[in-house]
Scaffold this motif. Structure first.
Motif, short mmCIF file in Angstrom:
data_model
loop_
_atom_site.label_atom_id
_atom_site.label_comp_id
_atom_site.label_asym_id
_atom_site.label_seq_id
_atom_site.Cartn_x
_atom_site.Cartn_y
_atom_site.Cartn_z
N TRP A 5 42.60 27.96 -69.28
CA TRP A 5 41.41 27.25 -70.22
C TRP A 5 40.91 25.68 -68.97
N ALA A 6 41.44 25.64 -68.18
CA ALA A 6 41.64 24.40 -67.45
C ALA A 6 40.98 25.34 -66.23
N VAL A 7 40.77 25.94 -65.69
CA VAL A 7 40.32 26.40 -64.84
C VAL A 7 38.92 27.33 -64.90
N GLN A 8 39.27 27.75 -66.17
CA GLN A 8 38.07 28.50 -66.77
C GLN A 8 36.73 27.67 -66.75
N GLN A 9 36.74 26.42 -67.71
CA GLN A 9 36.14 25.25 -67.84
C GLN A 9 35.43 24.46 -66.59
N THR A 10 36.01 24.11 -65.53
CA THR A 10 35.84 23.36 -64.22
C THR A 10 34.83 24.46 -63.73
N PHE A 11 35.69 25.46 -63.34
CA PHE A 11 33.73 26.73 -62.67
C PHE A 11 32.66 26.70 -63.75
#
Length: 272
Positions: free
Chosen positions: A189-195
């Motif tokens: 979720w951290a990577v998904q939200q970052t992009f």
């Protein structure tokens, strides 16, 4: 006395197993993934309500802002395609979380030992996200017709096809991310939200980029989502021969190819 058959040691001729085609494997995976959606259609209904609420709340603000950098007079032809692309982005970029649940439950490992090809598993999973998204997009268009939306019918059909191609690529990237981080859901979720949000803002979904700073315009030029958004707007407006349409299909196609390549490599690496 009943005669019995003796084992002479001679091997019986092997039965010739009918080889499944790659498309059959894709269909088997797609049918397996769609089964929970059919049994519990709440997610499909909720996915339809979300863009309609967004149109109801944000649309009137855009209508009132026509002339302040926004196109006129058919602001719905500008905004509805944006909402459909945004729905595709939100829907497909989160699908990797479902795969993480399967990895935790152990059902993903059972899929890996099946005779299904690895590439068909990724494609089938990605297509599973496309089917409800296309249905939702079509319903959104139908609901907006009484409110003044007048899209080109051929453009709508091509626009839905464009969303399907984009959805396959984004879904494959999401599955590859899930395979890379495994059970670490917070990392996914951290990577998904970052992009997610930079892609959305730099695509011109909500506001035109022409009025933004120069650095944002340059950054948006390398964002494939921006070209898809421009293509969707041209298609809905009936400008089928516009160069933006060709660039949009090229961007969506490259995203799909890159996503499938990364996804297949990720699933092969997970079996090593």
């Amino acid at each position: 006395m009943t005669a019995t058959t003796l084992d002479t040691g001679t091997a019986a001729p092997p039965t010739r197993e009918r080889r499944r085609s790659w498309w059959t494997d894709v269909w088997l995976v797609l049918a397996r993934e769609l089964r929970p959606v059919v049994r519990e259609p709440f997610s499909l209904v909720f996915g339809l309500v979300q863009p309609l609420v967004f149109l109801a709340l944000f649309g009137p603000l855009l209508v009132g802002s026509v002339g302040a950098g926004l196109p006129a007079p058919d602001v719905w032809l500008w905004f509805v395609p944006s909402v459909l692309v945004m729905t595709t982005l939100f829907g497909t970029s989160t699908t990797g979380s479902n795969l993480q649940d399967e990895m935790i439950a152990g059902s993903h490992e059972r899929m890996l030992v099946s005779p299904l090809s690895r590439s068909s598993q990724i494609v089938g999973r990605a297509l599973k996200e496309v089917v409800p998204l296309v249905a939702q997009a079509l319903l959104v268009v139908l609901v907006m017709l009484p409110f003044g939306l007048r899209p080109d019918p051929v453009g709508v059909a091509l626009g839905l096809a464009l969303l399907a191609v984009l959805g396959v690529g984004l879904g494959a990237f999401s599955y590859a991310l899930a395979l890379a981080v495994r059970s670490q859901q917070w990392v996914f979720w951290a990577v998904q939200q970052t992009f997610l949000f930079p892609l959305m803002i730099l695509s011109g979904l909500l506001l035109p980029l022409e009025t933004g700073p120069r650095w944002m315009q340059v950054a948006s030029s390398v964002n494939p989502l921006r070209w898809v958004v421009d293509a969707e707007r041209a298609l809905f407006a009936g400008d089928l021969a516009a160069s933006a349409v060709a660039w949009g299909f090229l961007a969506a196609g490259l995203t799909a190819v890159a996503g499938l390549v990364v996804g297949v490599r990720a699933i092969l690496a997970s079996t090593d």
